[in-house]
Design a protein around this motif. Sequence first.
Motif, PDB file in Angstrom:
ATOM      1  N   SER A 355       0.928  -1.402   0.040  1.00  0.00           N
ATOM      2  CA  SER A 355      -0.013  -0.094   0.036  1.00  0.00           C
ATOM      3  C   SER A 355       0.877   1.334  -0.210  1.00  0.00           C
ATOM      4  O   SER A 355       0.345   2.360  -0.211  1.00  0.00           O
ATOM      5  N   GLU A 356       2.126   1.149   0.171  1.00  0.00           N
ATOM      6  CA  GLU A 356       3.187   2.316   0.455  1.00  0.00           C
ATOM      7  C   GLU A 356       3.177   2.956  -1.005  1.00  0.00           C
ATOM      8  O   GLU A 356       3.349   4.202  -1.160  1.00  0.00           O
ATOM      9  N   ASP A 357       3.325   2.129  -2.093  1.00  0.00           N
ATOM     10  CA  ASP A 357       3.272   2.391  -3.403  1.00  0.00           C
ATOM     11  C   ASP A 357       1.879   2.852  -4.142  1.00  0.00           C
ATOM     12  O   ASP A 357       1.802   3.026  -5.317  1.00  0.00           O
ATOM     13  N   TRP A 358       0.684   2.487  -3.383  1.00  0.00           N
ATOM     14  CA  TRP A 358      -0.582   2.749  -3.992  1.00  0.00           C
ATOM     15  C   TRP A 358      -0.998   4.151  -3.861  1.00  0.00           C
ATOM     16  O   TRP A 358      -0.966   4.754  -2.822  1.00  0.00           O
ATOM     17  N   ALA A 359      -1.512   4.674  -4.867  1.00  0.00           N
ATOM     18  CA  ALA A 359      -2.105   6.074  -4.696  1.00  0.00           C
ATOM     19  C   ALA A 359      -3.549   5.813  -4.174  1.00  0.00           C
ATOM     20  O   ALA A 359      -4.426   6.495  -4.888  1.00  0.00           O
ATOM     21  N   ILE A 360      -3.603   5.262  -2.942  1.00  0.00           N
ATOM     22  CA  ILE A 360      -5.109   5.041  -2.483  1.00  0.00           C
ATOM     23  C   ILE A 360      -4.892   5.361  -1.026  1.00  0.00           C
ATOM     24  O   ILE A 360      -4.247   4.798  -0.443  1.00  0.00           O
ATOM     25  N   PRO A 361      -5.826   6.294  -0.478  1.00  0.00           N
ATOM     26  CA  PRO A 361      -5.820   6.483   1.123  1.00  0.00           C
ATOM     27  C   PRO A 361      -5.813   5.106   1.834  1.00  0.00           C
ATOM     28  O   PRO A 361      -6.738   4.467   1.403  1.00  0.00           O
ATOM     29  N   ALA A 362      -5.425   5.024   3.076  1.00  0.00           N
ATOM     30  CA  ALA A 362      -5.550   4.004   3.849  1.00  0.00           C
ATOM     31  C   ALA A 362      -7.165   3.577   4.106  1.00  0.00           C
ATOM     32  O   ALA A 362      -7.601   2.596   4.165  1.00  0.00           O
ATOM     33  N   LEU A 363      -7.937   4.799   4.306  1.00  0.00           N
ATOM     34  CA  LEU A 363      -9.182   4.746   4.865  1.00  0.00           C
ATOM     35  C   LEU A 363      -9.955   4.089   3.774  1.00  0.00           C
ATOM     36  O   LEU A 363     -10.884   3.332   3.846  1.00  0.00           O
ATOM     37  N   LEU A 364      -9.764   4.524   2.531  1.00  0.00           N
ATOM     38  CA  LEU A 364     -10.736   3.966   1.246  1.00  0.00           C
ATOM     39  C   LEU A 364     -10.267   2.642   1.042  1.00  0.00           C
ATOM     40  O   LEU A 364     -11.014   1.795   0.633  1.00  0.00           O
ATOM     41  N   LEU A 365      -8.963   2.163   1.223  1.00  0.00           N
ATOM     42  CA  LEU A 365      -8.538   0.795   1.265  1.00  0.00           C
ATOM     43  C   LEU A 365      -9.199   0.049   2.174  1.00  0.00           C
ATOM     44  O   LEU A 365      -9.810  -1.022   1.745  1.00  0.00           O
ATOM     45  N   ALA A 366      -9.452   0.425   3.404  1.00  0.00           N
ATOM     46  CA  ALA A 366     -10.164  -0.283   4.427  1.00  0.00           C
ATOM     47  C   ALA A 366     -11.484  -0.583   4.103  1.00  0.00           C
ATOM     48  O   ALA A 366     -12.088  -1.553   4.300  1.00  0.00           O
ATOM     49  N   TRP A 367     -12.206   0.699   3.517  1.00  0.00           N
ATOM     50  CA  TRP A 367     -13.558   0.532   3.006  1.00  0.00           C
ATOM     51  C   TRP A 367     -13.700  -0.509   1.944  1.00  0.00           C
ATOM     52  O   TRP A 367     -14.640  -1.350   1.895  1.00  0.00           O
ATOM     53  N   LEU A 368     -13.026  -0.373   1.000  1.00  0.00           N
ATOM     54  CA  LEU A 368     -12.858  -1.423  -0.293  1.00  0.00           C
ATOM     55  C   LEU A 368     -12.993  -2.735   0.242  1.00  0.00           C
ATOM     56  O   LEU A 368     -13.495  -3.817  -0.395  1.00  0.00           O
ATOM     57  N   ILE A 369     -11.905  -3.058   1.204  1.00  0.00           N
ATOM     58  CA  ILE A 369     -11.767  -4.308   1.469  1.00  0.00           C
ATOM     59  C   ILE A 369     -12.981  -4.858   2.251  1.00  0.00           C
ATOM     60  O   ILE A 369     -13.423  -6.256   2.144  1.00  0.00           O
ATOM     61  N   ALA A 370     -13.390  -3.964   3.245  1.00  0.00           N
ATOM     62  CA  ALA A 370     -14.702  -4.784   3.791  1.00  0.00           C
ATOM     63  C   ALA A 370     -15.871  -4.676   2.899  1.00  0.00           C
ATOM     64  O   ALA A 370     -16.713  -5.623   3.045  1.00  0.00           O
ATOM     65  N   VAL A 371     -15.935  -4.083   1.785  1.00  0.00           N
ATOM     66  CA  VAL A 371     -17.026  -4.178   1.037  1.00  0.00           C
ATOM     67  C   VAL A 371     -16.921  -5.626   0.055  1.00  0.00           C
ATOM     68  O   VAL A 371     -18.019  -6.241   0.002  1.00  0.00           O
ATOM     69  N   VAL A 372     -15.715  -5.784  -0.301  1.00  0.00           N
ATOM     70  CA  VAL A 372     -15.447  -7.088  -1.104  1.00  0.00           C
ATOM     71  C   VAL A 372     -15.990  -8.183  -0.088  1.00  0.00           C
ATOM     72  O   VAL A 372     -16.809  -9.256  -0.432  1.00  0.00           O
ATOM     73  N   ILE A 373     -15.412  -8.298   1.126  1.00  0.00           N
ATOM     74  CA  ILE A 373     -15.758  -9.558   2.021  1.00  0.00           C
ATOM     75  C   ILE A 373     -17.293  -9.503   2.523  1.00  0.00           C
ATOM     76  O   ILE A 373     -17.707 -10.423   2.549  1.00  0.00           O
ATOM     77  N   ARG A 374     -17.800  -8.292   2.515  1.00  0.00           N
ATOM     78  CA  ARG A 374     -19.046  -8.270   2.865  1.00  0.00           C
ATOM     79  C   ARG A 374     -19.997  -8.947   1.655  1.00  0.00           C
ATOM     80  O   ARG A 374     -20.973  -9.838   1.760  1.00  0.00           O
TER      81      ARG A 374
END
Length: 465
Positions: A355-374
Amino acid sequence: MTRLSVEMLAADAPEPITSAGHAQLGIAVLAGIAVIVLLITKFKLHAFLALTIGSLALGAIAGAPLDKVLTSFSTGLGSTVAGVGVLIALGAILGKMLADSGGADQIVDTILARAGGRSMPWAMVLIASVIGLPLFFEVGIVLLIPVVLMVAKRGNYSLMRIGIPALAGLSVMHGLVPPHPGPLVAIDAVGADLGVTLALGVLVAIPTVIIAGPVFSKYAARWVDVPAPEKMIPQRASEDLEKRPGFGATLFTVLLPVILMLAKALVDIVVDDPENAVQRVFDVVGAPMIALLASVLVGIFTLLRPAGFSKERISPLVEKSLMPIAGILLIVGAGGGFKQTLIDTGVGQMVLDISEDWAIPALLLAWLIAVVIRLATGSATVATVSAAGLVAPLAADMSTTHAALLVLAIGAGSLFFSHVNDAGFWMVKEYFGLSVGQNIKTWSVMETIISVVAGGLVLLLSLVI
């Protein structure tokens, strides 16, 4: 996150139980989650068993010795249950006291007596939000849906105009506001401050529930215009009680844990001295376990005694309140075991590195991961505990407020688009007498609105605080 902070975290992190590279770990994570999803959706296995087997699959594919995988899973399960198990139990006791004493009906009837017409959807949001504070989502549905049906029938309202605001209030409390299990587990995994998370959760919850509740219900009522099904309207459970507890006393009992936890957070901010006597007192009385325990003890005198409960009836009530949460405790505990397996195999550090090299905020990453698993599992709790385990390392160098926002981002993502693999979907469908299509147009869309609006507000708050 800077390269220096990542290197510092890597130096402090425990040695992984496997030497697998990022590619193998990535495959292991996907396989572990796929096993959980398949077992829950295809084979209808209980989430506790699915999470246990998924954890073992994750460790095995990552090349970790199975004895160490078992140790990781057991450690995570034990620490999670130790951290939130007592809170879940106390919340269940308080909810049972509220329901059996007639206190919940007292709040409902008092508010409804002063509401009518256009204000009724807003009253339903208020009722659901207040009642939903100490209750699990499923318990809240069982308690409130009969009220929703009676109000819709008695006032000749569209069922969706009344039902959607109530469901929105329950769902928002469930996903964003501790002491519900999901937020508590995420707080424990991320290491966030409960008081700050509670305060920010309420701040995010208010506009979210307004948009997903009264506002969206106008459109839901047009899309699906159905009356309350006669067969689902029961008799009021509290009609046989000698006397109900008072409205003020009931409201005070329900809100007492929130008041104490918010007071602790406020004192921590204002005093900001761990050695100060006042702060130390509030650190104790505002601790979640003490706050909930205080509410339960107060409830004996404000809820049960006024309703005519003798001392002999209190112990059986507590026993009955604890039996239904066994499954929840096991799911939450297994979710903690899965989280610990993720961490011990080095997946958390892998997420950090990538994630250090991703242009995506940590909060958005957390939201997206939770969405996929949900979407995959249908369980908000499984989505929360799994996503919290994956993104927990990202919180290591976050401020107190941003760690709390990370918890809320996970909670928001865990509510995204409830569909046929979610038990809540079927509960709402059956209670309201809807078809699958009608339920998707109303309940599923409402859940998506909650997730997107709350996630957006979390991202917005992260820019200003």
